[in-house]
Design a protein around this motif. Sequence first.
Motif, PDB file in Angstrom:
ATOM      1  N   MET A 137      45.705  48.064  55.122  1.00 31.54           N
ATOM      2  CA  MET A 137      45.895  47.480  53.814  1.00 31.54           C
ATOM      3  C   MET A 137      46.836  46.279  53.910  1.00 31.54           C
ATOM      4  N   LEU A 138      47.861  46.388  54.743  1.00 34.20           N
ATOM      5  CA  LEU A 138      48.788  45.268  54.882  1.00 34.20           C
ATOM      6  C   LEU A 138      48.127  44.081  55.570  1.00 34.20           C
ATOM      7  N   ASN A 139      47.319  44.357  56.582  1.00 30.75           N
ATOM      8  CA  ASN A 139      46.614  43.260  57.248  1.00 30.75           C
ATOM      9  C   ASN A 139      45.645  42.568  56.304  1.00 30.75           C
ATOM     10  N   GLU A 140      44.968  43.338  55.474  1.00 32.52           N
ATOM     11  CA  GLU A 140      43.998  42.743  54.549  1.00 32.52           C
ATOM     12  C   GLU A 140      44.665  41.800  53.567  1.00 32.52           C
ATOM     13  N   VAL A 141      45.801  42.183  53.018  1.00 31.75           N
ATOM     14  CA  VAL A 141      46.426  41.350  51.988  1.00 31.75           C
ATOM     15  C   VAL A 141      47.002  40.052  52.562  1.00 31.75           C
ATOM     16  N   VAL A 142      47.380  40.053  53.828  1.00 35.83           N
ATOM     17  CA  VAL A 142      47.944  38.815  54.385  1.00 35.83           C
ATOM     18  C   VAL A 142      46.889  37.925  55.033  1.00 35.83           C
ATOM     19  N   THR A 143      45.632  38.346  54.998  1.00 35.12           N
ATOM     20  CA  THR A 143      44.549  37.522  55.530  1.00 35.12           C
ATOM     21  C   THR A 143      44.243  36.390  54.565  1.00 35.12           C
ATOM     22  N   TRP A 144      44.104  35.184  55.105  1.00 39.06           N
ATOM     23  CA  TRP A 144      43.797  34.019  54.303  1.00 39.06           C
ATOM     24  C   TRP A 144      42.913  33.105  55.127  1.00 39.06           C
ATOM     25  N   PRO A 145      41.939  32.449  54.559  1.00 35.37           N
ATOM     26  CA  PRO A 145      41.533  32.472  53.148  1.00 35.37           C
ATOM     27  C   PRO A 145      40.562  33.614  52.851  1.00 35.37           C
ATOM     28  N   LYS A 146      40.563  34.019  51.604  1.00 40.05           N
ATOM     29  CA  LYS A 146      39.609  34.993  51.070  1.00 40.05           C
ATOM     30  C   LYS A 146      39.185  34.461  49.702  1.00 40.05           C
ATOM     31  N   PRO A 147      37.914  34.430  49.415  1.00 39.33           N
ATOM     32  CA  PRO A 147      37.477  33.879  48.132  1.00 39.33           C
ATOM     33  C   PRO A 147      37.864  34.765  46.950  1.00 39.33           C
ATOM     34  N   GLY A 148      38.710  34.247  46.103  1.00 38.33           N
ATOM     35  CA  GLY A 148      38.989  34.880  44.820  1.00 38.33           C
ATOM     36  C   GLY A 148      39.831  36.133  44.847  1.00 38.33           C
ATOM     37  N   LEU A 149      40.468  36.464  45.972  1.00 41.01           N
ATOM     38  CA  LEU A 149      41.252  37.684  46.045  1.00 41.01           C
ATOM     39  C   LEU A 149      42.727  37.368  46.240  1.00 41.01           C
ATOM     40  N   VAL A 150      43.546  38.397  46.309  1.00 38.05           N
ATOM     41  CA  VAL A 150      44.981  38.223  46.483  1.00 38.05           C
ATOM     42  C   VAL A 150      45.283  38.018  47.960  1.00 38.05           C
ATOM     43  N   ASP A 151      46.023  36.954  48.244  1.00 42.46           N
ATOM     44  CA  ASP A 151      46.490  36.680  49.600  1.00 42.46           C
ATOM     45  C   ASP A 151      47.827  35.941  49.491  1.00 42.46           C
ATOM     46  N   PRO A 152      48.468  35.597  50.592  1.00 42.20           N
ATOM     47  CA  PRO A 152      49.781  34.954  50.504  1.00 42.20           C
ATOM     48  C   PRO A 152      49.771  33.570  49.853  1.00 42.20           C
ATOM     49  N   VAL A 153      48.602  32.964  49.747  1.00 44.50           N
ATOM     50  CA  VAL A 153      48.518  31.599  49.220  1.00 44.50           C
ATOM     51  C   VAL A 153      48.207  31.566  47.730  1.00 44.50           C
ATOM     52  N   GLU A 154      47.316  32.433  47.277  1.00 47.69           N
ATOM     53  CA  GLU A 154      46.947  32.425  45.853  1.00 47.69           C
ATOM     54  C   GLU A 154      46.451  33.783  45.388  1.00 47.69           C
TER      55      GLU A 154
ATOM     56  N   ASP B  35      47.876  39.384  37.544  1.00 50.35           N
ATOM     57  CA  ASP B  35      48.864  40.446  37.339  1.00 50.35           C
ATOM     58  C   ASP B  35      49.476  40.951  38.635  1.00 50.35           C
ATOM     59  N   MET B  36      49.022  40.421  39.777  1.00 47.24           N
ATOM     60  CA  MET B  36      49.541  40.892  41.058  1.00 47.24           C
ATOM     61  C   MET B  36      49.676  39.745  42.039  1.00 47.24           C
ATOM     62  N   ASP B  37      50.484  39.975  43.064  1.00 43.95           N
ATOM     63  CA  ASP B  37      50.621  39.014  44.146  1.00 43.95           C
ATOM     64  C   ASP B  37      50.730  39.772  45.458  1.00 43.95           C
ATOM     65  N   VAL B  38      50.939  39.069  46.546  1.00 40.52           N
ATOM     66  CA  VAL B  38      50.989  39.704  47.856  1.00 40.52           C
ATOM     67  C   VAL B  38      52.093  40.760  47.916  1.00 40.52           C
ATOM     68  N   PHE B  39      53.195  40.528  47.229  1.00 44.96           N
ATOM     69  CA  PHE B  39      54.295  41.488  47.251  1.00 44.96           C
ATOM     70  C   PHE B  39      53.937  42.772  46.498  1.00 44.96           C
ATOM     71  N   THR B  40      53.170  42.646  45.426  1.00 45.88           N
ATOM     72  CA  THR B  40      52.701  43.826  44.706  1.00 45.88           C
ATOM     73  C   THR B  40      51.848  44.690  45.631  1.00 45.88           C
ATOM     74  N   PHE B  41      50.981  44.038  46.403  1.00 51.83           N
ATOM     75  CA  PHE B  41      50.122  44.765  47.328  1.00 51.83           C
ATOM     76  C   PHE B  41      50.933  45.426  48.438  1.00 51.83           C
ATOM     77  N   ILE B  42      51.940  44.740  48.946  1.00 54.40           N
ATOM     78  CA  ILE B  42      52.784  45.307  49.999  1.00 54.40           C
ATOM     79  C   ILE B  42      53.534  46.525  49.467  1.00 54.40           C
ATOM     80  N   GLN B  43      54.084  46.422  48.266  1.00 54.20           N
ATOM     81  CA  GLN B  43      54.785  47.563  47.673  1.00 54.20           C
ATOM     82  C   GLN B  43      53.840  48.737  47.487  1.00 54.20           C
ATOM     83  N   SER B  44      52.645  48.462  47.035  1.00 55.41           N
ATOM     84  CA  SER B  44      51.644  49.506  46.828  1.00 55.41           C
ATOM     85  C   SER B  44      51.263  50.163  48.154  1.00 55.41           C
ATOM     86  N   ALA B  45      50.913  49.351  49.133  1.00 53.54           N
ATOM     87  CA  ALA B  45      50.466  49.878  50.425  1.00 53.54           C
ATOM     88  C   ALA B  45      51.536  50.740  51.082  1.00 53.54           C
TER      89      ALA B  45
END
Length: 109
Positions: free
Chosen positions: A1-18, A24-34
């Motif tokens: 889950m952590l590797n997925e969220v920091v992967t960039w680019p991804k079309p239309g999903l949460v990543d470190p860039v956008e 309602d969420m960002d990369v840090f929200t995903f890290i806290q969740s994971a």
Amino acid sequence: MLNEVVTWPKPGLVDPVEHRAHPDMDVFTFIQSATSLRPYFKRAATAGLNFPTGQPAPLFFYQLRLLGQRAETTMFKATAGVNTHKGTIFSLGILTEAVATLRGRQLPS
């Protein structure tokens, strides 16, 4: 889950860039969740390792459902109510418990 969220680019999903698709969420929200869900996956694996041979499949899903409901509560607390990994809790939880069940049946008694 952590590797997925920091992967960039991804079309239309949460990543470190956008995260325009999910404002309602960002990369840090995903890290806290994971990281909050790590104990859940350990519990799912332990439940699978200890699932008795010959027990009905509905019991497997019932015990995983209880674990998953607690995991959702944990996730929502970690993310201030944002659903970041509800689908992952369901699908990866089933996979984790199932693989652990098979592994448990291969171990010597």
